[in-house]
Design an enzyme around this catalytic site. Structure first.
Site, PDB file in Angstrom:
ATOM      1  N   GLU A 109      46.308  38.775  40.445  1.00 51.92           N
ATOM      2  CA  GLU A 109      46.722  39.133  39.082  1.00 51.92           C
ATOM      3  C   GLU A 109      47.250  40.556  39.073  1.00 51.92           C
ATOM      4  O   GLU A 109      46.630  41.474  39.607  1.00 51.92           O
ATOM      5  CB  GLU A 109      45.538  39.022  38.111  1.00 51.92           C
ATOM      6  CG  GLU A 109      45.889  39.413  36.673  1.00 51.92           C
ATOM      7  CD  GLU A 109      44.674  39.346  35.746  1.00 51.92           C
ATOM      8  OE1 GLU A 109      43.889  38.369  35.872  1.00 51.92           O
ATOM      9  OE2 GLU A 109      44.497  40.266  34.921  1.00 51.92           O
ATOM     10  N   GLU A 138      37.292  38.950  38.095  1.00 50.48           N
ATOM     11  CA  GLU A 138      37.138  40.409  37.978  1.00 50.48           C
ATOM     12  C   GLU A 138      35.688  40.791  37.693  1.00 50.48           C
ATOM     13  O   GLU A 138      35.342  41.157  36.563  1.00 50.48           O
ATOM     14  CB  GLU A 138      38.056  40.978  36.893  1.00 50.48           C
ATOM     15  CG  GLU A 138      39.520  40.992  37.276  1.00 50.48           C
ATOM     16  CD  GLU A 138      40.396  41.708  36.248  1.00 50.48           C
ATOM     17  OE1 GLU A 138      39.870  42.128  35.186  1.00 50.48           O
ATOM     18  OE2 GLU A 138      41.619  41.848  36.497  1.00 50.48           O
TER      19      GLU A 138
END
Length: 356
Positions: A269, A175
């Site tokens: 995710e 991320e």
């Protein structure tokens, strides 16, 4: 009528019935089974590949794989063991395990021995016939360029040792985030170099590339994709209760628009809660996302296997402290009961009834 004409007519009629039965869902026959007819998912699908926007099996047929992610291995790495992962396969019907290795906050950069938890995960999944995402969990460090030299070191070891196995999926940048961390200047050049490192040892296994804004913005990658590389997919993350997740139409449109431009997408995710990991379990919003993922052949891993007591954790607070994987219903949180039902194909948007 000649025999050959009769045969042709029969085959044409059979094909028409088959197509009518499938409707518009080209993945209607995908049963998402970890084991089918005594064969594991890796035995059935083999080495995955990317064709167009689809993740496909070794024969080029579109597939969707689903499973669970670990929490940060420096905190909850005890659950990254074969007994737990076997339970996720045999009882939860998981085809996939994601090993989330942070870089900082006690992660790999200061504690390189943490990679053993990743190795344990890989070897367990090889033994169990599951796919495993090797997750370089860029998050608090924001910019993947910051620890790029460590990434080359790590992925060289993993690819040279395990790249021959079809189980491996590389996630090279979880991320990336921050206004100053852009696709053009940070993420893409990093990804191109890490991909080159991996491809020295592993020419074929799928590589997942993170996207800006906590892997929440596919648009820059869709407008400027990585070229001259095979089997690359781009990551999108969401949490069902947070803005991008609960306001699903806008986020799903962004995904659809990116795929319409030819971008292959993987949901490495997602969570049933707010992006904080708490805030309750948003079941209906989660199921809307799960249905969208199925319709668009988007594979996914749910966050996460831990017993810290947060709402997104699938274990109740302090349950299974020895990480045996021998879970009873009382050991599962609300999220755990929900996700087990989803992965076992027992809870769908069509049959959804709010849990008490």
């Amino acid at each position: 009528m000649k025999k050959s004409t009769l045969v042709k007519a029969f085959l044409g009629l059979a094909l028409a019935f088959t197509l009518a039965g499938c409707g518009n869902d080209k993945y209607a026959n995908d049963t998402h089974l970890a084991i089918e007819d005594g064969k594991t998912v890796v035995e059935r699908y083999g080495r995955l590949q990317v064709n167009g926007t689809d993740l496909c099996n070794s024969q080029g047929q579109p597939v969707q794989i689903r499973g669970m992610s670990s929490h940060g291995l420096q905190w909850y790495g005890k659950f990254a063991n074969e007994n737990v992962i076997r339970t996720l396969r045999d009882d939860w019907n998981c085809q996939l395990w994601r090993a989330a290795m942070y870089l900082t906050n006690g992660g790999y950069v200061s504690n390189p021995s943490l990679k053993q938890k990743v190795i344990d995960s890989i070897e367990a999944c090889i033994n169990l016939g599951m796919y495993v995402i090797v997750d370089w969990h860029v998050l608090p460090d924001k910019d993947p360029l910051l620890y790029e030299k460590y990434a080359h070191e790590f992925f060289t070891e993993i690819a040279s040792t395990y790249g021959k196995y079809p189980n491996i999926i590389y996630e090279i940048c979880n991320e990336p985030n921050g206004d100053e961390v852009t696709w053009k200047d940070n993420i893409k050049p990093y990804a191109e170099r890490i991909i080159e490192t991996i491809r020295k040892y592993d020419r074929d296994n799928v590589i997942l590339v993170g996207t800006p804004s906590w892997s929440g913005n596919l648009t820059p990658a869709a407008e400027d994709p990585i070229i001259r590389q095979n089997n690359i997919m781009y990551v999108v993350h969401f949490y069902a209760g947070s803005k991008s997740g609960s306001n699903g139409k806008a986020c799903r449109k962004m995904i659809s628009d990116a795929m319409a431009k030819g971008l292959p997408v993987f949901i490495s995710e997602w969570g049933v809660t707010l992006d904080s990991g708490d805030g309750g379990v948003f079941e209906k919003s989660s199921l809307e996302w799960i249905q969208f993922a199925k319709e668009n052949n988007l594979s996914w891993a749910n966050w996460s296997v831990n017993n810290k007591g947060e709402d997104s954790g699938v274990l109740a607070y302090n349950a299974d402290r020895d990480a045996t994987g021998q879970w009873k219903e009382k050991d599962l949180s609300k999220a755990g009961k929900f996700m087990r039902g989803v992965l076992r194909n027992e809870i769908t948007l069509k049959n959804y009834k709010p849990s008490k």
